[in-house]
Write a protein that holds these residues in place. Structure first.
Motif, mmCIF file in Angstrom:
data_model
loop_
_atom_site.group_PDB
_atom_site.id
_atom_site.type_symbol
_atom_site.label_atom_id
_atom_site.label_comp_id
_atom_site.label_asym_id
_atom_site.label_seq_id
_atom_site.Cartn_x
_atom_site.Cartn_y
_atom_site.Cartn_z
ATOM 1 N N ASP A 11 20.069 53.152 22.615
ATOM 2 C CA ASP A 11 19.020 53.515 23.628
ATOM 3 C C ASP A 11 19.061 54.762 24.317
ATOM 4 O OD1 ASP A 11 17.096 51.324 25.383
ATOM 5 O OD2 ASP A 11 18.123 52.872 26.451
ATOM 6 N N ILE A 12 18.008 55.251 24.759
ATOM 7 C CA ILE A 12 18.262 56.640 25.427
ATOM 8 C C ILE A 12 18.951 56.763 26.869
ATOM 9 C CG2 ILE A 12 16.073 56.231 26.918
ATOM 10 C CD1 ILE A 12 15.040 59.032 26.046
ATOM 11 N N LEU A 13 19.020 55.330 27.332
ATOM 12 C CA LEU A 13 19.834 55.214 28.496
ATOM 13 C C LEU A 13 21.423 54.728 28.299
ATOM 14 C CD1 LEU A 13 17.772 53.745 31.485
ATOM 15 C CD2 LEU A 13 18.805 56.104 31.306
ATOM 16 N N ALA A 71 22.846 53.191 34.271
ATOM 17 C CA ALA A 71 22.119 52.601 35.205
ATOM 18 C C ALA A 71 22.612 52.316 36.738
ATOM 19 C CB ALA A 71 21.560 51.086 34.792
ATOM 20 N N VAL A 72 24.052 52.193 36.670
ATOM 21 C CA VAL A 72 24.736 52.167 37.987
ATOM 22 C C VAL A 72 24.434 53.299 38.688
ATOM 23 C CG1 VAL A 72 27.146 52.227 38.944
ATOM 24 C CG2 VAL A 72 26.401 50.577 37.116
ATOM 25 N N ILE A 73 24.261 54.642 37.833
ATOM 26 C CA ILE A 73 24.166 55.856 38.641
ATOM 27 C C ILE A 73 22.554 55.791 38.988
ATOM 28 C CG2 ILE A 73 24.412 58.527 38.808
ATOM 29 C CD1 ILE A 73 27.003 56.888 38.954
ATOM 30 N N ALA A 74 21.694 55.595 37.845
ATOM 31 C CA ALA A 74 20.385 55.813 38.413
ATOM 32 C C ALA A 74 19.890 54.683 39.469
ATOM 33 C CB ALA A 74 19.711 55.218 36.943
ATOM 34 N N GLY A 75 20.776 53.693 39.630
ATOM 35 C CA GLY A 75 20.219 52.655 40.560
ATOM 36 C C GLY A 75 21.149 52.260 41.756
ATOM 37 N N GLU A 76 22.102 53.310 42.120
ATOM 38 C CA GLU A 76 22.798 53.295 42.874
ATOM 39 C C GLU A 76 22.328 52.822 44.385
ATOM 40 O OE1 GLU A 76 25.662 56.203 43.786
ATOM 41 O OE2 GLU A 76 24.081 57.668 42.961
ATOM 42 N N SER A 84 14.909 46.644 27.151
ATOM 43 C CA SER A 84 15.483 48.075 26.984
ATOM 44 C C SER A 84 16.472 47.976 28.159
ATOM 45 C CB SER A 84 14.619 49.246 27.112
ATOM 46 O OG SER A 84 13.771 49.218 28.275
ATOM 47 N N TYR A 85 17.438 49.044 28.220
ATOM 48 C CA TYR A 85 18.410 49.351 29.606
ATOM 49 C C TYR A 85 17.393 49.698 30.677
ATOM 50 C CZ TYR A 85 22.129 49.977 26.455
ATOM 51 O OH TYR A 85 23.259 49.410 25.682
#
Length: 351
Positions: free
Chosen positions: A170-172, A121-126, A99-100
């Motif tokens: 996918d939810i992300l 995920a870039v924003i989530a994992g910056e 999954s993402y």
């Protein structure tokens, strides 16, 4: 209808196994594990160090983030792996994420060094990711989300989806879920707490782009699907895009192939909405990966050519969807941050 798009109290968005798919990663279950292709992850260190003695070739775990369930992504990426190993003294070890979220978790937990990752995920994992570059497809660094239905569904506009079931990605997924939710919201539908909760004006199920499209075609209760145009465009007549979005005609790498699969598949979709242009997904490295090979790999990734990414004439599988990588920074993904703000979402650490 209440408007929660710019709420000061943004919701915390956490993907769980029950809210959109299994959170897991092949080969990341301790001790390296084994990937989907049967290759062993044993001996590779979490920081991309050497396997075995100090004379061995360094390894780098490459986390692959499949957007479509029916694609053998390890085969797709084989030219990229071979190119990197020819340019840099490194052994690439691919691992397919489920999954993402699993992709982001792997990077956050030091179980991967490089990743094919979602723009969200870039924003989530910056805080833990370095953007190497934005993948481009045939010159286009932007892509599009679509909302489609079937011609016999009786659905003619987004507002007709009130009270109906919509299948999403996918939810992300930016193009499969997050951007489509803003499109539905802008059309006047109350999205409630979707995607990590229930929408008020419609029901939603989540999976991947291919599954969303196929479930809509196969199930009478699914009235629409939200997917990236790379999944839907081959089944949508080209003239529908021409009528709805000049940006799509001018920018999208999928425009030329729109409608190409209708005759052979027997499936035709009807276009309900096309999003504004979305920045394509990046390739990233783990910020705390401290190895000289990291810089060499990042340089090689930015220098990759379309020829380097080609499988050759004898290959009959799914080709790699992108043709190059251009420089990118977190600023390129501010549009994604805006989407999250419109949805009232923020990401909690997934580690």
């Amino acid at each position: 209808m209440s408007d929660n798009r710019w709420s000061a109290n943004r919701r915390t968005f956490v993907k769980t196994a029950g809210a959109g798919g299994v959170v897991g990663l092949a080969g990341c279950t301790g001790g390296g594990g084994s990937g989907d292709d049967g290759s062993s992850g044993d001996g590779s260190s979490s920081d991309g160090g050497t396997a075995g003695d100090t004379e061995s070739t360094p390894t780098a775990q490459f986390i692959l983030n499949p957007a479509e369930a029916d694609v053998a992504i390890e085969e797709q990426y084989q030219p990229m792996f071979e190119y990197l190993e020819s340019e840099v003294d490194v052994e690439i070890e691919p691992d397919r994420a489920e999954s993402y979220t699993a992709t982001l978790q792997a990077m956050r937990n030091d179980q991967g060094e490089i990743a094919d990752i979602s723009p969200s995920a870039v924003i989530a994992g910056e805080d833990i990711l370095d953007i190497v570059g934005i993948r481009i497809a045939y010159g286009a660094a932007q892509y599009f989300s679509t909302t489609t239905t079937t011609p016999d569904s009786g659905i003619d506009s987004l507002t007709d989806l009130e009270g109906e079931l919509i299948y999403m990605g996918d939810i992300l997924s930016v193009s499969g879920t997050l951007v489509p939710l803003t499109v539905l919201q802008d059309a006047g539908l109350d999205i409630g707490n979707a995607p990590d909760g229930d929408a008020e004006d419609f029901d939603a199920e989540y999976s991947d782009h291919t599954t969303a499209r196929e479930q809509m075609v196969q199930r009478e209760d699914v009235m629409a699907a939200t997917t990236g145009a790379f999944s839907s465009a081959p089944y949508v007549p080209q003239e529908q895009f021409e009528e709805m979005s000049q940006d799509f005609v001018d920018i999208s790498a999928e425009y030329e192939g729109a409608g190409d699969e209708i005759e052979s598949s027997g499936t035709e979709l009807q276009l309900l909405a096309v999003s504004d242009p979305i920045p394509r997904a990046p390739l990233v490295t783990r910020s705390n990966w401290d190895d000289p090979v990291k810089g060499e790999l990042e340089e090689a990734i930015l220098n990759v050519s379309e020829d380097d990414l080609s499988h050759g004439e004898d290959y009959d599988g799914e080709p790699l969807w992108f043709t190059g990588v251009q420089d990118g920074t977190i600023e390129d993904y501010e549009m994604i941050r805006t989407v999250l703000d419109e949805l009232g979402l923020e990401f909690q650490d997934l580690a």
